[in-house]
Design an enzyme around this catalytic site. Structure first.
Site, mmCIF file in Angstrom:
data_model
loop_
_atom_site.group_PDB
_atom_site.id
_atom_site.type_symbol
_atom_site.label_atom_id
_atom_site.label_comp_id
_atom_site.label_asym_id
_atom_site.label_seq_id
_atom_site.Cartn_x
_atom_site.Cartn_y
_atom_site.Cartn_z
ATOM 1 N N LYS A 52 0.841 -1.207 0.000
ATOM 2 C CA LYS A 52 0.000 0.000 0.000
ATOM 3 C C LYS A 52 0.874 1.254 0.000
ATOM 4 C CE LYS A 52 -3.932 -2.288 2.087
ATOM 5 N NZ LYS A 52 -4.589 -2.743 3.327
ATOM 6 N N GLN A 96 -5.007 -1.506 9.567
ATOM 7 C CA GLN A 96 -4.848 -2.809 8.909
ATOM 8 C C GLN A 96 -5.454 -3.919 9.777
ATOM 9 O OE1 GLN A 96 -3.496 -3.407 5.757
ATOM 10 N NE2 GLN A 96 -4.217 -5.496 6.130
ATOM 11 N N ASP A 119 -11.471 2.976 3.309
ATOM 12 C CA ASP A 119 -11.943 1.598 3.171
ATOM 13 C C ASP A 119 -13.469 1.537 3.116
ATOM 14 O OD1 ASP A 119 -9.799 -0.091 2.917
ATOM 15 O OD2 ASP A 119 -9.451 -0.280 5.073
#
Ligand code: NAD
Length: 284
Positions: A52, A96, A119
């Site tokens: 990422k 995460q 997200d």
């Protein structure tokens, strides 16, 4: 059978995104910013986070990789998130998953300001999605929609079956297909006759988290099959091999995504795109 190549779609979108970010920088005078918070030492998570951060650099997003020990308390985690919520350079905060078992994931996700949630997993953003006022959609199902769009797969009026009902994939996937005017069925672990449901599907999205559990005979020859599953199985030579929820080699359908190289590469691309969406909405 047509191969729906997610890697190729992601690459094409990445070039476009680079240009859009360059434009944003010119107008706003700063780069969009993404903070990635990782707690503990899950090796798979470390790989995801490194990818990422690398992808951010590639498109011109400034990123911060924050590593915290597994001993972090819930209160300390919330304090970190609060600090990032208040930081004007940060447009997106990514916690995460999975978090160490000692921490409450739902509480941590809910601590993120929905305006900084690339997200799309806070109840604020899921609520907007389900109310038809989407801010950002969760990255994996949003990536699936972009694959369908890229290959001109018609969704309006089509029978779509989504296998799986998680908040990360199944539920938002069904909602996005509904938004695109498909007639949607959600199948799950308690569905009585999965094959009968799948055989009716013109678009089938498989996100059950079960390695290679459906295959050729389960689908209509006209179906477009999207395999969201990712599993690492030990190969005969001792090397790990990636596979999906679908037995790809026996498929005889109109079109399908492979694993690897299908949905996977799109997820990270959509995270980058969502970060820019949030940066633009903040507008400064
Ligand atoms: P999950 O375990 O939270 O949910 C799985 C869902 O599948 C559940 O709702 C369950 O009801 C359903 N299910 C399980 N067994 C079933 C069966 N035998 N028949 C019908 N339905 C069944 O998983 P998730 O987080 O939604 O992820 C699903 C899969 O997608 C996993 O393999 C995961 O690794 C993968 N995934 C991939 C990406 C990506 O970037 N490509 C991102 C997220 C998840």
């Amino acid at each position: 059978m047509q191969i729906l190549d997610g890697k190729l779609v992601a690459q094409a979108r990445r070039r476009e995104l680079q240009a859009q970010i360059a434009e944003f920088k010119k107008q706003v005078g700063r780069a969009p910013g993404l903070a990635v918070l990782i707690v503990g030492e899950n090796p798979a998570s470390q790989v995801y986070v490194r990818n990422k951060v690398k992808s951010c650099a590639d498109v011109g997003i400034e990123s911060w990789h924050l590593e915290r020990p597994a001993t972090l308390t819930q209160a300390e985690l919330h304090a970190e998130i609060d600090r990032l919520n208040a930081d004007p350079k940060v447009d997106g905060i990514l916690v995460q998953l999975p978090l160490p078992k000692t921490l409450d994931e739902t509480a941590a996700l809910e601590r993120i300001d929905p305006r900084k949630d690339p997200d799309g997993l806070t109840s604020g953003n899921l609520g907007l999605l389900f109310a038809g006022r989407r801010r950002v959609a969760p990255c994996t199902p949003w990536g699936v929609m972009k694959i369908l769009e890229h290959y001109g797969v018609e969704t309006a009026g089509r029978r779509a079956v989504v296998v799986g009902r998680s908040n990360i994939v199944g539920k938002p996937m069904a909602q996005l297909l509904l938004e695109a005017n498909a007639t949607v069925t959600i199948a799950h672990s308690r569905t009585r006759d999965l094959r009968a449901e799948l055989r009716r599907a013109e678009i089938a999205v498989i996100a059950a988290g079960q390695p290679r559990f459906v295959g050729g005979e389960d689908f209509s020859p006209d179906a477009v099959v999207i395999d969201v599953g990712i599993h690492r199985l030990g190969g005969e030579d001792g090397k790990a091999k990636l596979c999906g929820d679908v037995r790809f080699e026996g498929l005889k359908v109109r079109a399908a995504t492979p694993v690897p190289g299908g949905v996977g590469p799109m997820t990270i691309q959509m995270l980058l795109e969502n970060t820019l969406v949030l940066a633009r909405l903040r507008g400064h």
